[in-house]
Design a protein around this motif. Sequence first.
Motif, short mmCIF file in Angstrom:
data_model
loop_
_atom_site.label_atom_id
_atom_site.label_comp_id
_atom_site.label_asym_id
_atom_site.label_seq_id
_atom_site.Cartn_x
_atom_site.Cartn_y
_atom_site.Cartn_z
N ILE A 7 0.66 5.30 0.30
CA ILE A 7 -0.26 6.67 0.30
C ILE A 7 0.77 7.76 -0.11
O ILE A 7 1.83 7.80 0.48
N ILE A 31 1.01 -1.23 0.09
CA ILE A 31 -0.14 0.18 -0.02
C ILE A 31 0.86 1.25 0.06
O ILE A 31 1.82 1.05 0.76
N TYR A 57 -6.75 1.18 4.13
CA TYR A 57 -5.91 2.52 3.82
C TYR A 57 -6.41 3.61 4.03
O TYR A 57 -6.10 4.68 4.42
N ARG A 58 -7.90 3.72 4.14
CA ARG A 58 -8.71 5.00 4.39
C ARG A 58 -8.64 5.21 6.00
O ARG A 58 -8.40 6.22 6.17
N THR A 85 -5.20 6.29 6.93
CA THR A 85 -4.80 7.80 6.41
C THR A 85 -5.62 8.68 7.28
O THR A 85 -5.31 9.76 7.63
N ALA A 99 1.09 3.67 10.85
CA ALA A 99 1.45 2.68 9.70
C ALA A 99 1.90 1.59 10.06
O ALA A 99 1.42 0.54 9.21
#
Length: 121
Positions: A10, A8, A57-58, A61, A87
């Motif tokens: 970001i 992933i 991942y939302r 974040t 993370a």
Amino acid sequence: MNSELAVIRIKNLRLRTYIGINDDEIANRQDVIINVKIQYPAEKATVSDNMDDALNYRTITKKIIALVENNQFGLLEKMTSDVLAIASEHPWVCTASVEIDKPHALRFADSVSLELTYQEN
């Protein structure tokens, strides 16, 4: 069964926060640019197609945004370490790295950045 590692990323999360030790840095928010890379085993998610089998991942974040925007940091090292803790907090995470740029921190340079990495033992 082969182990599939998902990555992933970001990329270029642009936030504003208080970062620095000089009076103007303490009094005024500055831009920071955050890049996060997280690796975890994804074979279960690739078969099931179920969100419960994947890292969200939302959610990650949103936690990073709340941390950075609601706190004040003296050092880039501290902010980067705190973002890396988010993370890498899920037990599935094998490795994670965070790089944070502080644009215009130095004259004649686009930015100064710091990167930290987590690797499970």
